[in-house]
Design an enzyme around this catalytic site. Sequence first.
Site, PDB file in Angstrom:
ATOM      1  CG  ASP A 180      -2.068   0.961   1.114  1.00 45.06           C
ATOM      2  OD1 ASP A 180      -3.218   0.514   0.993  1.00 45.06           O
ATOM      3  OD2 ASP A 180      -1.810   2.188   1.133  1.00 45.06           O
ATOM      4  CG  ASN A 193     -12.137  -0.458   3.781  1.00 42.35           C
ATOM      5  OD1 ASN A 193     -12.546  -0.893   4.856  1.00 42.35           O
ATOM      6  ND2 ASN A 193     -10.956   0.134   3.651  1.00 42.35           N
ATOM      7  N   GLY A 208     -16.010   2.695   3.452  1.00 41.50           N
ATOM      8  CA  GLY A 208     -14.730   3.402   3.342  1.00 41.50           C
ATOM      9  C   GLY A 208     -13.926   3.042   2.114  1.00 41.50           C
ATOM     10  CD  GLN A 209     -14.723  -0.451  -2.958  1.00 40.14           C
ATOM     11  OE1 GLN A 209     -15.898  -0.693  -2.668  1.00 40.14           O
ATOM     12  NE2 GLN A 209     -14.081  -1.049  -3.935  1.00 40.14           N
ATOM     13  CG  HIS A 233      -8.556  -2.780  -2.545  1.00 40.74           C
ATOM     14  ND1 HIS A 233      -9.488  -2.076  -3.264  1.00 40.74           N
ATOM     15  CD2 HIS A 233      -8.401  -2.112  -1.381  1.00 40.74           C
ATOM     16  CE1 HIS A 233      -9.873  -1.027  -2.580  1.00 40.74           C
ATOM     17  NE2 HIS A 233      -9.243  -1.017  -1.420  1.00 40.74           N
ATOM     18  CG  HIS A 251      -6.836  -2.898   2.945  1.00 34.98           C
ATOM     19  ND1 HIS A 251      -6.061  -1.768   2.795  1.00 34.98           N
ATOM     20  CD2 HIS A 251      -8.031  -2.596   2.389  1.00 34.98           C
ATOM     21  CE1 HIS A 251      -6.768  -0.825   2.191  1.00 34.98           C
ATOM     22  NE2 HIS A 251      -7.969  -1.304   1.931  1.00 34.98           N
TER      23      HIS A 251
END
Length: 115
Positions: free
Chosen positions: A30, A88, A94-95, A101, A103
């Site tokens: 990230d 998310n 909260g995307q 994806h 995390h």
Amino acid sequence: MSDCIFCKIAAGEIPAQKVFEDDSVVAFRDLSPKAPVHVLIVPKKHVASVAAFKAEDKDLAAHIFVDVVPKLADELGVSDAGFRLVINTGDDGGQTVHHLHVHLLGGRKMTWPPG
Ligand code: 5GP
Ligand code: ZN
């Protein structure tokens, strides 16, 4: 998808610190890590979110969780101490990047509940 940053990373058009790649999945660090280990596991195929999964994506979803996550957690050295997976989804979730994806976060004690 032509305007999608993770499609571009998957295609090698935008650089990223890749830690894993196969035919259907890529994983990379990230850009703004929230933990000592913070990688994003991304299908190469554009899927907008978990909510957009189709029946045809079952093998892909299983591949991510059964094959890629345990292997990566092991290689990144967080299997024993533990780690957190976060997906998310949508605005309330909260995307911010609308290409699915996962995390994978580790290397420190996580707090709960998330904010
Ligand atoms: P979301 O908030 O959608 O769950 O997570 C998107 C994540 O993508 C964020 O943690 C953000 O730091 C990361 N990110 C956004 N743009 C890039 C990029 O161009 N390269 C990398 N490596 N990570 C990115
Ligand atoms: Zn995409």
